[in-house]
Design a protein around this motif. Structure first.
Motif: not given
Length: 303
Positions: A209-211, A224-225, A278-281, A285-287
């Motif tokens: 997410v930070l990357q 939100n993470v 975090l998905h939309d913006e 894709t979470l591992t």
């Protein structure tokens, strides 16, 4: 054993210099990933022993605390293109801003800054959903301090142009820090509290997410993470026990669980945290989108 970093969302600016106030579990997940990609990494710790170990990895390390400011902040921060701070505020406020705000706002080459906060700022919602626009209702003193720290960093963004992004982290787990380790240590509890849910996030997904944010900065934005699957702690404990082939501990009432005051304070909050932004913006894709995927992978990786 090193955990395999995510290959998702690998876009990054050209290698720069990341400075981390607080080289802890989450910051190091990002720092090590970027170092492997050719970045220069620097940051702080309170421990001389930890500083020596991190220098052995090629990280430039400075000792820092409220009682021990950077001796020469301009020199330590020179060349920093990206800044991450994970140091918790204390009763006096945010030590990084309190001690070194002028040095930070004077960084001409800074293109991104991240502040690691907590979903605890939302307080209790009796199991309902919250997102980044939800009212902040912190219960615990540490969460109220986080709200004040967030406000201070966002104020620096508005008034001084510091390119700050706020990341509200759910419960963090990862290599050697998961329910698998708690079960192995014989310290797992299964608390009987119907309807109680927590959100959580694998440390490598925090780095992802930070990357992604570094690749697409939006100063002043809040994220939100957390993963996609808020779940009850009892459910997570039972699943970890199943992976390890041991019987889950018996269900016990919260009042009989023998938790510390700090441990009990986490149970004041019951909410589901939305990670849609975090998905939309950020197109992340979470591992490890569920705790099951995360625990399965940790076991496979030897953790």
């Amino acid at each position: 054993m090193e955990t395999a970093p995510s290959t998702e969302n690998a876009t990054l600016p050209k290698p720069g210099r990341l400075f981390c106030f607080g080289l802890g579990f989450s910051a190091l997940a990002l720092a090590r990933r970027l170092r492997a990609a050719g970045w220069s990494i620097a940051g702080t710790t309170r421990s001389a022993e930890k500083a020596a170990a991190l220098r052995g990895e090629g990280i430039e390390v400075f000792l820092f605390s409220r009682e021990q400011p950077l001796a020469d902040p301009a020199a330590a921060l020179a060349g920093t293109t990206h800044l991450l701070t994970s140091i918790a505020p204390d009763d006096a406020g945010d030590p990084v801003l309190d001690l070194h705000a002028p040095a930070l706002t004077g960084l001409a080459g800074l293109s991104w800054a991240g502040y690691l906060s907590t979903t605890g700022v939302y307080g209790n919602r009796d199991g309902s959903w919250v997102d980044e626009e939800s009212e902040l209702r912190p219960n615990a003193g540490r969460s109220r301090r986080r709200v004040a720290a967030e406000e201070a960093w966002l104020a620096a963004c508005r008034t001084e142009g510091l390119p700050v992004h706020i990341f509200r982290l759910a419960g963090i787990y990862g290599p050697s820090r998961s329910m698998l380790d708690t079960v192995r240590a014989g310290k797992a509890k299964r608390i009987d509290r119907p309807g109680q849910v927590f959100s959580r996030i694998h440390v490598e997904d925090i780095a992802t997410v930070l990357q992604a944010s570094m690749a697409a900065p939006r100063p002043g934005r809040i994220y939100n993470v957390c993963d996609d699957d808020p779940a009850s702690p009892a459910e997570v404990t039972a699943y970890a026990c199943g992976l390890l082939g041991v019987d889950p501990p018996p269900l016990v009432p919260l009042e009989e669980a023998g938790l510390s005051p700090m441990g009990l304070s986490f149970w004041q909050d019951n909410k589901r945290v939305s990670n849609r932004r975090l998905h939309d913006e950020l197109a992340v894709t979470l591992t490890y989108p569920t705790y099951k995927a995360g625990l399965d992978a940790l076991l496979e990786q030897g953790y």
